[in-house]
Write a protein that holds these residues in place. Structure first.
Motif, PDB file in Angstrom:
ATOM      1  N   HIS A 567       0.822  -1.213   0.000  1.00  0.00           N
ATOM      2  CA  HIS A 567       0.000   0.000   0.000  1.00  0.00           C
ATOM      3  C   HIS A 567       0.855   1.260   0.000  1.00  0.00           C
ATOM      4  O   HIS A 567       0.319   2.375  -0.082  1.00  0.00           O
ATOM      5  CB  HIS A 567      -0.927   0.011   1.209  1.00  0.00           C
ATOM      6  CG  HIS A 567      -0.229   0.176   2.526  1.00  0.00           C
ATOM      7  ND1 HIS A 567       0.337  -0.878   3.197  1.00  0.00           N
ATOM      8  CD2 HIS A 567       0.002   1.276   3.294  1.00  0.00           C
ATOM      9  CE1 HIS A 567       0.883  -0.455   4.318  1.00  0.00           C
ATOM     10  NE2 HIS A 567       0.696   0.850   4.402  1.00  0.00           N
ATOM     11  N   LEU A 568       2.179   1.109   0.070  1.00  0.00           N
ATOM     12  CA  LEU A 568       3.064   2.266   0.137  1.00  0.00           C
ATOM     13  C   LEU A 568       4.485   1.813  -0.150  1.00  0.00           C
ATOM     14  O   LEU A 568       4.851   0.662   0.155  1.00  0.00           O
ATOM     15  CB  LEU A 568       2.988   2.886   1.543  1.00  0.00           C
ATOM     16  CG  LEU A 568       3.590   4.271   1.774  1.00  0.00           C
ATOM     17  CD1 LEU A 568       2.841   5.326   0.975  1.00  0.00           C
ATOM     18  CD2 LEU A 568       3.538   4.610   3.265  1.00  0.00           C
ATOM     19  N   TYR A 569       5.279   2.693  -0.760  1.00  0.00           N
ATOM     20  CA  TYR A 569       6.708   2.418  -0.889  1.00  0.00           C
ATOM     21  C   TYR A 569       7.461   3.740  -0.873  1.00  0.00           C
ATOM     22  O   TYR A 569       6.893   4.816  -1.078  1.00  0.00           O
ATOM     23  CB  TYR A 569       7.020   1.617  -2.161  1.00  0.00           C
ATOM     24  CG  TYR A 569       7.117   2.427  -3.432  1.00  0.00           C
ATOM     25  CD1 TYR A 569       8.335   2.953  -3.865  1.00  0.00           C
ATOM     26  CD2 TYR A 569       5.996   2.659  -4.228  1.00  0.00           C
ATOM     27  CE1 TYR A 569       8.425   3.699  -5.035  1.00  0.00           C
ATOM     28  CE2 TYR A 569       6.079   3.395  -5.389  1.00  0.00           C
ATOM     29  CZ  TYR A 569       7.295   3.918  -5.786  1.00  0.00           C
ATOM     30  OH  TYR A 569       7.393   4.653  -6.939  1.00  0.00           O
ATOM     31  N   ALA A 570       8.752   3.660  -0.599  1.00  0.00           N
ATOM     32  CA  ALA A 570       9.610   4.838  -0.562  1.00  0.00           C
ATOM     33  C   ALA A 570      10.991   4.454  -1.062  1.00  0.00           C
ATOM     34  O   ALA A 570      11.422   3.303  -0.916  1.00  0.00           O
ATOM     35  CB  ALA A 570       9.694   5.405   0.856  1.00  0.00           C
ATOM     36  N   ILE A 571      11.692   5.439  -1.674  1.00  0.00           N
ATOM     37  CA  ILE A 571      13.062   5.223  -2.134  1.00  0.00           C
ATOM     38  C   ILE A 571      13.953   6.291  -1.508  1.00  0.00           C
ATOM     39  O   ILE A 571      13.479   7.327  -1.049  1.00  0.00           O
ATOM     40  CB  ILE A 571      13.180   5.266  -3.672  1.00  0.00           C
ATOM     41  CG1 ILE A 571      12.914   6.687  -4.188  1.00  0.00           C
ATOM     42  CG2 ILE A 571      12.229   4.279  -4.325  1.00  0.00           C
ATOM     43  CD1 ILE A 571      13.216   6.861  -5.662  1.00  0.00           C
ATOM     44  N   ARG A 580      17.777   2.136  -2.777  1.00  0.00           N
ATOM     45  CA  ARG A 580      17.078   1.356  -1.757  1.00  0.00           C
ATOM     46  C   ARG A 580      15.587   1.622  -1.884  1.00  0.00           C
ATOM     47  O   ARG A 580      15.155   2.764  -2.019  1.00  0.00           O
ATOM     48  CB  ARG A 580      17.541   1.710  -0.339  1.00  0.00           C
ATOM     49  CG  ARG A 580      19.043   1.698  -0.174  1.00  0.00           C
ATOM     50  CD  ARG A 580      19.474   1.757   1.286  1.00  0.00           C
ATOM     51  NE  ARG A 580      18.690   2.602   2.150  1.00  0.00           N
ATOM     52  CZ  ARG A 580      18.886   3.905   2.316  1.00  0.00           C
ATOM     53  NH1 ARG A 580      19.822   4.518   1.608  1.00  0.00           N
ATOM     54  NH2 ARG A 580      18.144   4.594   3.154  1.00  0.00           N
ATOM     55  N   ILE A 581      14.812   0.557  -1.852  1.00  0.00           N
ATOM     56  CA  ILE A 581      13.362   0.640  -1.893  1.00  0.00           C
ATOM     57  C   ILE A 581      12.817  -0.067  -0.662  1.00  0.00           C
ATOM     58  O   ILE A 581      13.198  -1.211  -0.389  1.00  0.00           O
ATOM     59  CB  ILE A 581      12.773  -0.008  -3.167  1.00  0.00           C
ATOM     60  CG1 ILE A 581      13.419   0.568  -4.424  1.00  0.00           C
ATOM     61  CG2 ILE A 581      11.266   0.177  -3.221  1.00  0.00           C
ATOM     62  CD1 ILE A 581      12.972  -0.116  -5.704  1.00  0.00           C
ATOM     63  N   VAL A 582      11.937   0.603   0.066  1.00  0.00           N
ATOM     64  CA  VAL A 582      11.248  -0.013   1.197  1.00  0.00           C
ATOM     65  C   VAL A 582       9.770  -0.074   0.855  1.00  0.00           C
ATOM     66  O   VAL A 582       9.146   0.957   0.562  1.00  0.00           O
ATOM     67  CB  VAL A 582      11.477   0.776   2.500  1.00  0.00           C
ATOM     68  CG1 VAL A 582      10.642   0.184   3.630  1.00  0.00           C
ATOM     69  CG2 VAL A 582      12.947   0.760   2.877  1.00  0.00           C
ATOM     70  N   VAL A 583       9.225  -1.292   0.879  1.00  0.00           N
ATOM     71  CA  VAL A 583       7.834  -1.522   0.492  1.00  0.00           C
ATOM     72  C   VAL A 583       7.044  -1.890   1.744  1.00  0.00           C
ATOM     73  O   VAL A 583       7.468  -2.747   2.530  1.00  0.00           O
ATOM     74  CB  VAL A 583       7.739  -2.656  -0.547  1.00  0.00           C
ATOM     75  CG1 VAL A 583       6.300  -2.840  -1.002  1.00  0.00           C
ATOM     76  CG2 VAL A 583       8.637  -2.362  -1.740  1.00  0.00           C
ATOM     77  N   ALA A 584       5.909  -1.232   1.938  1.00  0.00           N
ATOM     78  CA  ALA A 584       5.048  -1.504   3.094  1.00  0.00           C
ATOM     79  C   ALA A 584       3.879  -2.373   2.664  1.00  0.00           C
ATOM     80  O   ALA A 584       3.121  -2.010   1.755  1.00  0.00           O
ATOM     81  CB  ALA A 584       4.540  -0.199   3.696  1.00  0.00           C
ATOM     82  N   THR A 593      17.039  -3.789  -2.638  1.00  0.00           N
ATOM     83  CA  THR A 593      18.099  -2.974  -3.237  1.00  0.00           C
ATOM     84  C   THR A 593      18.374  -3.453  -4.656  1.00  0.00           C
ATOM     85  O   THR A 593      17.931  -4.541  -5.065  1.00  0.00           O
ATOM     86  CB  THR A 593      19.404  -3.056  -2.425  1.00  0.00           C
ATOM     87  OG1 THR A 593      19.866  -4.421  -2.425  1.00  0.00           O
ATOM     88  CG2 THR A 593      19.196  -2.588  -0.998  1.00  0.00           C
ATOM     89  N   ARG A 594      19.119  -2.631  -5.381  1.00  0.00           N
ATOM     90  CA  ARG A 594      19.492  -2.962  -6.760  1.00  0.00           C
ATOM     91  C   ARG A 594      20.916  -3.489  -6.766  1.00  0.00           C
ATOM     92  O   ARG A 594      21.804  -2.938  -6.128  1.00  0.00           O
ATOM     93  CB  ARG A 594      19.388  -1.708  -7.634  1.00  0.00           C
ATOM     94  CG  ARG A 594      19.465  -1.980  -9.121  1.00  0.00           C
ATOM     95  CD  ARG A 594      18.923  -0.771  -9.873  1.00  0.00           C
ATOM     96  NE  ARG A 594      19.013  -0.957 -11.312  1.00  0.00           N
ATOM     97  CZ  ARG A 594      19.824  -0.290 -12.110  1.00  0.00           C
ATOM     98  NH1 ARG A 594      20.626   0.637 -11.597  1.00  0.00           N
ATOM     99  NH2 ARG A 594      19.843  -0.506 -13.409  1.00  0.00           N
ATOM    100  N   LYS A 595      21.140  -4.551  -7.491  1.00  0.00           N
ATOM    101  CA  LYS A 595      22.458  -5.186  -7.492  1.00  0.00           C
ATOM    102  C   LYS A 595      23.527  -4.262  -8.056  1.00  0.00           C
ATOM    103  O   LYS A 595      24.639  -4.217  -7.562  1.00  0.00           O
ATOM    104  CB  LYS A 595      22.406  -6.481  -8.297  1.00  0.00           C
ATOM    105  CG  LYS A 595      21.480  -7.527  -7.707  1.00  0.00           C
ATOM    106  CD  LYS A 595      21.408  -8.757  -8.595  1.00  0.00           C
ATOM    107  CE  LYS A 595      20.424  -9.766  -8.023  1.00  0.00           C
ATOM    108  NZ  LYS A 595      20.283 -10.966  -8.910  1.00  0.00           N
ATOM    109  N   TYR A 621      16.074  -8.967  -2.723  1.00  0.00           N
ATOM    110  CA  TYR A 621      15.370  -8.827  -1.452  1.00  0.00           C
ATOM    111  C   TYR A 621      16.391  -8.946  -0.325  1.00  0.00           C
ATOM    112  O   TYR A 621      17.180  -9.895  -0.287  1.00  0.00           O
ATOM    113  CB  TYR A 621      14.298  -9.916  -1.366  1.00  0.00           C
ATOM    114  CG  TYR A 621      13.742 -10.153   0.004  1.00  0.00           C
ATOM    115  CD1 TYR A 621      12.786  -9.305   0.543  1.00  0.00           C
ATOM    116  CD2 TYR A 621      14.157 -11.239   0.768  1.00  0.00           C
ATOM    117  CE1 TYR A 621      12.261  -9.535   1.794  1.00  0.00           C
ATOM    118  CE2 TYR A 621      13.634 -11.479   2.029  1.00  0.00           C
ATOM    119  CZ  TYR A 621      12.692 -10.619   2.536  1.00  0.00           C
ATOM    120  OH  TYR A 621      12.185 -10.839   3.774  1.00  0.00           O
ATOM    121  N   ILE A 622      16.408  -7.982   0.597  1.00  0.00           N
ATOM    122  CA  ILE A 622      17.407  -7.972   1.663  1.00  0.00           C
ATOM    123  C   ILE A 622      16.843  -8.519   2.965  1.00  0.00           C
ATOM    124  O   ILE A 622      17.343  -9.515   3.497  1.00  0.00           O
ATOM    125  CB  ILE A 622      17.945  -6.540   1.885  1.00  0.00           C
ATOM    126  CG1 ILE A 622      18.543  -5.993   0.592  1.00  0.00           C
ATOM    127  CG2 ILE A 622      19.000  -6.521   3.007  1.00  0.00           C
ATOM    128  CD1 ILE A 622      19.722  -6.789   0.073  1.00  0.00           C
TER     129      ILE A 622
END
Length: 993
Positions: A567-571, A580-584, A593-595, A621-622
């Motif tokens: 429902h939400l994400y932030a970079i 870095r991407i954080v997905v809620a 993260t991107r390789k 996926y971290i």
């Protein structure tokens, strides 16, 4: 691939430094023998010491000059309540402290934005908020007080009907500070080290006299009827002459040391010190070269003066140098000094100096010493007024109903009685308003606060007649990728929109990362929501090849795994680091993260081997972090190093928390003390490289310094740099572009300064919707094609709704909405980020004394020539009476023959205006006064070169000298701007001196 200029600016938008506003130093003064006299801690502003540094975006080379907390925007009771139908309530809070509440229903500058305005008067200060108007829902007093975080009462509020309450509430508002100012001017010769020597200078120099002529006009005190600033205007006991000026509606009297009485027998010159020593702000004009012994505030023995402005004049280069000393307790105020603090344009220097001094005195009133006195006075006035009113509790004066509806409908039996009461209420309020205007203590004249000057937040029309509902957007080069109800479109100015994805892929969030050749989307809702990643080059190839528009079924290979139901994400904002991407997903956070962590990785790989069209395989996926609740707001904060010290700020329930990305440990950052919380934003800002957060919720905005991690833990502790302020209207989005904070509401844009939260401007923009703000700011606004209302033109209607000429009607009558017979026209606007954070590089400061050629921001686009105006100091007593009498008739809605005047009736012209028109060859159609200039010298009006170069009599703007590229980027398209010219531009300016 290098990042674009807009992305680079976007990364810097949250970088700021308080060093632009000086640093605190311990200043020690000594006498001629070297003995220490006094010492004090002052914040010293001297511009940047490094004058050879490269100018980067956001670097201060020249600054924009704004009056902070301008009275025309802050004195609500005088502007929106006094002389209008409104309701006033009295009550006791849970601590048995009395309070007063004033509520009115108003229309913002006749722009079809009806809303409630409320003022809460308490001993701790005044709180002002706007609340949306709904024709189907009546607002209660209880809900208004709840929005102000006042939910518990000892006694419920009761309504006050007595019209004399307006006079008492006006006195309460005047405790915020005077609209007029008195500044000291002290002449110091080269080498003088004590205040006795400086005050003993009987006369000044030629350079000092030139400086005084720049500041204002020399007036004769005896018989002076304007603002006197504590000087004697009857018996010449405080001198024969003084210097006076009017700046953007503020009357300013200068206490000039060489013009105050001089006594040869009195070495301390007590009479001079009595005035200048009791001024909050003092200008010290020091002769001599820079290497000579410099002035220090500790040389002046005064416990009242908090700000010193040191002025030096370089006769050889004909320029002024400025240095500001502020007592340590004075909050930061602008504008910050340019680098170097040297002004070659004298009118520019005057403009900067006066704004700096006015802002400085306002800031000084917020110091503990002055704030405590103001609170004691306010508490005393409120308690005294409460005691006077409570004996009439059981009479008709107070309404026995608690929590009555705002502006209720009167019953038929009492309608005539209520109408008579409202008419008397309005009459007394209008008489009070007229008295304040004639006395010179009213903020109404502050309407002339530089409306003709180009401001950095002025928008450009990016796309006119935009037919879709925009959901979100992000810039792509010079174009804009917009998610709408018809799908995702690529919009470029007024060119036809190009479809990219159809409406089967409803996009809710997006990021265009040109430097990484990536497009990130969050599409769908609920359990079907996913994160999609695309290569920008592949999307561009499809557009150029005119391939079929992609739908949801064509994007299966672009789904990021494990993001179902997000429902939400932030970079992270700084792309120089690893993306870095954080997905809620409900209460879970996924860190992805991107390789390829280097921006050049994409390019280097593409040269060696062809890349797949989908970049999904490049993401990894971290970890997963579990929270106690689902976040409503989420922001990534970069740590000071590239190690494991990155943070995630999340908002849920009644709190803001910070989460360590490496350990998943959460720490409380701020707890919200409110029954209902509407989280707006958590903005990461970086002060001198150290991370901080602007936490925005409800009406509040709080700045918190983010302390660095220590051994993997996070210590939350208060910082001296933390501050908070309140918005006037609850925003739904906040944009930070140093030095500005822009708050977006459904019908307005509120602009404040990051460093202190002070208000600089409020723009009314009906049906405002922010769609993109990561680099340039894009928003849509709906304006009515039919600019003429049923009561006449919008210009004529607005002329009767200003603070100087309030409407005669009892209740607000709002025009019909665009949905009732009018065709709405929705435009897409753009505010270039370069203008906000880097405007000081593009365009040097221009004096408001230069008349501008402006066009009203309407769809008609009629050209208006600005007429330059001088402030006449020689109005006769008959002219003053004639203006006051005419103003009174306008306030009461009467025509010249004594009867009511219709809204469409032309307004009588004053003698001064008739003379002005005769001198310029008769009246010109479609002309208004230029209110950006407060003082124009006669030489600027009589210059033959101006008239020869411009035969039509229009003054050229100083912006014509700027860089063509900057002009193309920064010039707004006035013909379609959503910012409407306020009503007061078409009115006669009352000049009562």
């Amino acid at each position: 691939m290098k990042s674009s200029v807009s992305e680079d600016l976007g990364c810097r938008r949250g970088d700021f430094s308080r060093k632009h506003y000086g640093s605190v130093e311990l200043l020690i003064s000594s006498d001629a023998d070297g003995a220490i006299q006094r010492a004090g801690r002052f914040r010293v502003e001297n511009g940047s010491s490094d004058e050879n540094a490269t100018a980067l975006p956001g670097t201060w080379r020249r600054t924009d000059v704004h009056l902070e907390n301008p009275e025309y925007h802050t004195r609500w009771y005088f502007k929106y309540f006094l002389g209008q139908v409104h309701q006033n309530y009295i009550g006791n809070d849970a601590e048995k402290s009395p309070f007063f509440l004033s509520v009115t229903l108003s229309d913002q500058n006749n722009q079809r934005v009806p809303q409630y305005r409320a003022i809460l008067w308490r001993k701790t200060g005044t709180q002002k908020i706007c609340l949306p108007y709904s024709p189907t829902k009546t607002l209660s007093v209880k809900s208004i007080l709840s929005a102000m975080n006042l939910d518990k009462f000892e006694k419920g509020p009761r309504e006050i009907f007595h019209p004399e309450i307006q006079k008492d509430l006006l006195v309460l508002e005047e405790q915020e500070g005077s609209v007029n100012f008195k500044f000291g001017v002290l002449f110091a010769k080269d080498g003088q080290l004590t205040d006795d020597d400086m005050f003993s200078n009987e006369i000044g120099s030629d350079a000092f006299q030139k400086f005084l002529n720049l500041l204002g006009d020399t007036i004769t005190l005896k018989g002076w009827t304007g603002y006197r600033g504590g000087l004697d205007t009857k018996n010449d006991t405080t001198g024969i002459h003084s210097v006076y000026t009017v700046y953007q509606g503020h009357e300013i009297m200068f206490h000039v040391s060489t013009m105050l009485p001089y006594s040869k027998e009195n070495k301390q010159q007590v009479e001079r010190k009595r005035h200048i020593g009791n001024d909050i702000v003092t200008i010290v004009f020091q002769e001599g070269e820079e290497p000579s012994p410099a002035f220090k505030p500790s040389m002046i023995r005064s416990h009242f003066t908090h700000i010193f402005a040191l002025v030096r004049y370089d006769q050889q280069n004909d320029n002024y140098r400025l240095k500001i000393f502020s007592e340590e307790s004075v909050p930061l105020f602008g504008p910050p000094l340019p680098s170097p603090p040297v002004f070659t344009d004298h009118q520019e220097f005057r403009d900067f100096l006066l704004v700096k001094l006015i802002n400085g005195e306002k800031a000084t009133l917020e110091t503990p010493t002055f704030a405590q006195k103001r609170r004691r006075t306010l508490d005393m006035l409120i308690r005294s007024l409460y005691q006077d009113l409570m004996p009439d509790l059981h009479k008709n004066m107070l309404n026995r109903r608690s929590f009555s509806d705002v502006l209720p409908e009167s019953p038929k039996s009492a309608r005539k009685k209520e109408e008579a009461r409202q008419a008397e209420f309005v009459r007394i309020g209008q008489a009070l308003k007229l008295k304040s205007i004639v006395r010179g203590d009213a903020p109404s004249s502050l309407a002339a606060s530089g409306i003709c000057k180009k401001e950095p937040w002025e928008p450009q029309c990016f796309c006119s007649n935009f037919p879709h509902e925009a959901v979100c957007a992000d810039p792509w080069g010079q174009a804009l990728l917009v998610s709408t109800d018809a799908g995702v479109l690529l919009v470029d100015d007024d060119l036809p929109a190009v479809p990219v994805f159809d409406k089967t892929l409803p996009v809710k969030q997006m990021h265009v990362l040109e430097a990484l050749d990536l497009l990130i989307l969050r599409a769908d809702k609920g359990k079907d929501a996913r994160l999609f990643v695309f290569r920008l080059s592949a999307v561009q190839k499809g557009i150029e090849g005119r391939q079929a528009v992609k739908g949801k079924c064509d994007c299966r290979e672009n789904k990021l795994e494990k993001t179902k139901g997000c429902h939400l994400y932030a970079i992270n904002t700084h792309h120089s680091r690893e993306l870095r991407i954080v997905v809620a997903i409900r209460n879970k956070l996924l860190l992805i993260t991107r390789k390829h962590n280097k921006p050049c990785g994409v390019t280097s790989i593409s040269l060696l081997s062809p890349l797949s069209e989908s970049p999904v395989e490049e993401f990894q996926y971290i970890r997963e972090i579990c929270l106690s609740d689902s976040p409503a707001v989420m922001t990534l904060v970069d740590g000071p190093t590239e190690e494991s010290d990155n943070l995630i700020c999340v908002a849920y329930r009644h709190q803001f928390d910070v989460v360590n990305e490496s350990t998943g440990e959460a720490f409380r950052l701020h707890h919200v003390e409110a029954n209902r919380v509407n989280f707006v934003a958590a903005i990461d800002v970086y002060e001198d490289g150290e991370a901080g957060l602007l936490l925005c919720y409800n009406y509040s905005c709080i700045y918190k310094k983010v302390c660095p991690f220590n051994g993997g833990s996070f210590l939350v502790q208060p910082s001296a740099s933390d501050f908070q302020f309140c918005w006037n209207q609850a925003p739904y989005a906040i944009v930070c572009a140093f030095p500005y904070l822009l708050a977006f509401t459904p019908d307005s844009m509120e602009i404040r300064l990051v460093v202190n939260g002070n208000l600089v401007h409020t723009a009314v923009v009906p049906q405002l919707q922010l769609v993109a703000s990561r680099s340039d700011i894009y928003f849509t606004a709906t304006t009515s094609v039919n600019e003429v209302s049923s009561g006449g033109s919008s210009k004529g209607a607005s002329a009767h709704n200003s603070p100087q000429t309030p409407p005669g009607r009892d209740t607000p009558v709002f025009p019909s909405s665009p949905g009732e017979g009018e065709v709405p026209s929705k435009n897409l606007y753009k505010i270039p980020l370069r203008n906000l954070v880097g405007r000081s590089i593009e365009r040097p400061l221009k004096s408001p004394l230069v008349s501008k050629v402006i066009t009203p921001p309407t769809s008609i686009g009629i050209g208006i020539a600005a007429i330059p105006v001088t402030h006449s100091l020689s109005l006769s007593r008959m002219e003053i009476k004639e203006i006051a009498s005419r103003t009174r008739r306008e306030l009461l809605g009467l025509s010249d023959d004594g009867g009511p005047r219709s809204e469409g009736a032309p307004k009588p012209k004053s003698k001064a205006r008739k003379r002005l028109e005769e001198n310029q060859g008769g009246p010109k159609p479609e002309t208004v006064r230029s209110t950006s200039s407060d003082r124009i010298t006669s030489s600027s009006l009589e210059s033959p070169s101006t008239s020869e170069a411009n035969p039509e009599g229009l003054y050229q703007s100083a912006s014509s000298e700027q860089d063509p590229g900057a002009e193309r980027e920064g010039s707004p398209v006035w013909g379609s701007s959503p910012f409407q010219l306020p009503a007061y531009l078409d009115e006669d300016i009352i000049d009562l001196k």
